[in-house]
Design an enzyme around this catalytic site. Sequence first.
Site, mmCIF file in Angstrom:
data_model
loop_
_atom_site.group_PDB
_atom_site.id
_atom_site.type_symbol
_atom_site.label_atom_id
_atom_site.label_comp_id
_atom_site.label_asym_id
_atom_site.label_seq_id
_atom_site.Cartn_x
_atom_site.Cartn_y
_atom_site.Cartn_z
ATOM 1 N N LYS A 294 0.870 -1.189 0.000
ATOM 2 C CA LYS A 294 0.000 0.000 0.000
ATOM 3 C C LYS A 294 0.905 1.237 0.000
ATOM 4 C CE LYS A 294 -4.029 2.015 2.196
ATOM 5 N NZ LYS A 294 -3.520 3.371 2.433
ATOM 6 N N LYS B 226 -3.375 -2.180 7.800
ATOM 7 C CA LYS B 226 -2.515 -1.042 8.172
ATOM 8 C C LYS B 226 -1.447 -1.518 9.157
ATOM 9 C CE LYS B 226 -4.701 2.464 6.163
ATOM 10 N NZ LYS B 226 -5.144 3.747 6.595
HETATM 11 P P1 NAD Z 1 -6.879 4.326 2.591
HETATM 12 O O1 NAD Z 1 -5.586 5.075 2.571
HETATM 13 O O2 NAD Z 1 -7.139 3.529 3.787
HETATM 14 O O3 NAD Z 1 -6.956 3.386 1.281
HETATM 15 C C1 NAD Z 1 -7.323 3.763 -0.033
HETATM 16 C C2 NAD Z 1 -6.177 4.268 -0.855
HETATM 17 O O4 NAD Z 1 -5.056 3.392 -0.836
HETATM 18 C C3 NAD Z 1 -6.507 4.345 -2.335
HETATM 19 O O5 NAD Z 1 -7.262 5.483 -2.641
HETATM 20 C C4 NAD Z 1 -5.131 4.384 -2.949
HETATM 21 O O6 NAD Z 1 -4.763 5.723 -3.095
HETATM 22 C C5 NAD Z 1 -4.225 3.782 -1.909
HETATM 23 N N1 NAD Z 1 -3.403 2.664 -2.398
HETATM 24 C C6 NAD Z 1 -2.044 2.591 -2.271
HETATM 25 N N2 NAD Z 1 -1.570 1.472 -2.795
HETATM 26 C C7 NAD Z 1 -2.629 0.792 -3.311
HETATM 27 C C8 NAD Z 1 -2.754 -0.444 -3.996
HETATM 28 N N3 NAD Z 1 -1.711 -1.233 -4.225
HETATM 29 N N4 NAD Z 1 -3.993 -0.828 -4.365
HETATM 30 C C9 NAD Z 1 -5.074 -0.069 -4.108
HETATM 31 N N5 NAD Z 1 -5.028 1.134 -3.450
HETATM 32 C C10 NAD Z 1 -3.809 1.544 -3.052
HETATM 33 O O7 NAD Z 1 -8.084 5.222 2.426
HETATM 34 P P2 NAD Z 1 -8.149 6.752 2.189
HETATM 35 O O8 NAD Z 1 -9.576 7.104 2.230
HETATM 36 O O9 NAD Z 1 -7.358 7.121 0.994
HETATM 37 O O10 NAD Z 1 -7.399 7.409 3.401
HETATM 38 C C11 NAD Z 1 -7.691 7.120 4.694
HETATM 39 C C12 NAD Z 1 -6.376 7.154 5.437
HETATM 40 O O11 NAD Z 1 -5.723 8.399 5.223
HETATM 41 C C13 NAD Z 1 -6.618 7.049 6.902
HETATM 42 O O12 NAD Z 1 -6.654 5.709 7.319
HETATM 43 C C14 NAD Z 1 -5.464 7.820 7.462
HETATM 44 O O13 NAD Z 1 -4.366 6.944 7.599
HETATM 45 C C15 NAD Z 1 -5.175 8.848 6.405
HETATM 46 N N6 NAD Z 1 -5.776 10.149 6.793
HETATM 47 C C16 NAD Z 1 -5.107 10.868 7.695
HETATM 48 C C17 NAD Z 1 -5.613 12.092 8.126
HETATM 49 C C18 NAD Z 1 -4.845 12.904 9.122
HETATM 50 O O14 NAD Z 1 -5.327 13.973 9.504
HETATM 51 N N7 NAD Z 1 -3.662 12.471 9.538
HETATM 52 C C19 NAD Z 1 -6.840 12.562 7.624
HETATM 53 C C20 NAD Z 1 -7.494 11.789 6.682
HETATM 54 C C21 NAD Z 1 -6.969 10.571 6.283
#
Ligand code: NAD
Length: 326
Positions: free
Chosen positions: A113, A309
């Site tokens: 990821k 994660k």
């Molecule tokens: P996510 O990061 O849990 O998963 C979805 C994303 O993973 C996809 O959109 C893609 O971009 C990515 N990805 C990377 N490698 C991949 C692969 N091999 N195959 C498929 N997808 C892949 O979900 P999200 O909605 O993008 O983000 C949520 C996460 O972002 C949270 O769990 C958190 O860790 C972070 N976040 C942090 C804050 C903060 O304030 N620190 C705020 C919002 C989100």
Amino acid sequence: MSNVKKRIEALRNLLTQYGKEYYTLDNPTVSDYEYDQLMQELIQLEDQHPEHFSSNSPTQRVGSTPLEKFEKVTHTTPMLSLGNAFSKEDVRAFHERVTESLQMTPTYVCELKIDGLAISLTYENGQFVRGATRGDGVIGEDITSNLRTIQTIPLALPTAETLEVRGEAYMPIQSFERLNEARAKAGEALFANPRNAAAGSLRQLDPKIAASRHLAVFIYALGEQGTLDGITSHSEALARLDELNFVTNRERRICETIEEVIAYTEYWTEHRHDLPYEIDGIVIKVDSFEDQEQLGYTAKSPRWSIAYKFPAEEVTTVIRDVELSV
Ligand code: NAD
């Protein structure tokens, strides 16, 4: 208002604010660990109290509103988020849901990821015509000129295919360190991590900025099959994308059992820091498109995939180290 309702409202407001800072402004104020914990608490409360369901809750929504300064792109199929697993038990529970629904054990593909920014690339007759961010999942930002500056994105394909692919744009660790060193010397604000540096670089109107930042991409999925006929699984799709000169990640593994999946997550939990780019987990995907279709989607994520994660301490330590060294 009941205490539960008040807590749910407070969590929704807080997570919406953090989401905007992270997705829209590329400037998070809390760690991913803290965000994930609050999100898990909200998911649990909403599960236990379905009477407080809201389609506006951050548990039901992908990303955040696109920035006004960009042209908008409507995704042909939504760019979704992924459900999360934080332990082996969560991975096994995912496997149980999948096998129960399919009435058999599917083949899985496990992938790294990549911790960057989701992008969609559209090709018409073999030419790169449009690149977009995920945005709110339905509408993204048109960042075509910025993406054109990334060397690993083919501008023309070897055959005249029309298709859409999805991947992750990221900043290699070495580029990130060099960028922050240069910014420190120039007295400019430092980026908190490579993910924010990549997102901040691509969401600029001037493509010279992206061009100077040494970004890269890994393509991880076929969005729209278009002229590519007869592909029936994710692993087949990735092999075809390799032939079309897209850069896919070579560390992917086909797993026939959930034990193999768990061994892969364990291996990378141990070895993630050996890579020249940051990863924040493992993505587990059901391979067959027919099985994927049968499993379907929630409002926010596919039921045929999950993101494991990595444990949090390392993430928070890295963030603290950066903060301390600023
Ligand atoms: P996510 O990061 O849990 O998963 C979805 C994303 O993973 C996809 O959109 C893609 O971009 C990515 N990805 C990377 N490698 C991949 C692969 N091999 N195959 C498929 N997808 C892949 O979900 P999200 O909605 O993008 O983000 C949520 C996460 O972002 C949270 O769990 C958190 O860790 C972070 N976040 C942090 C804050 C903060 O304030 N620190 C705020 C919002 C989100």
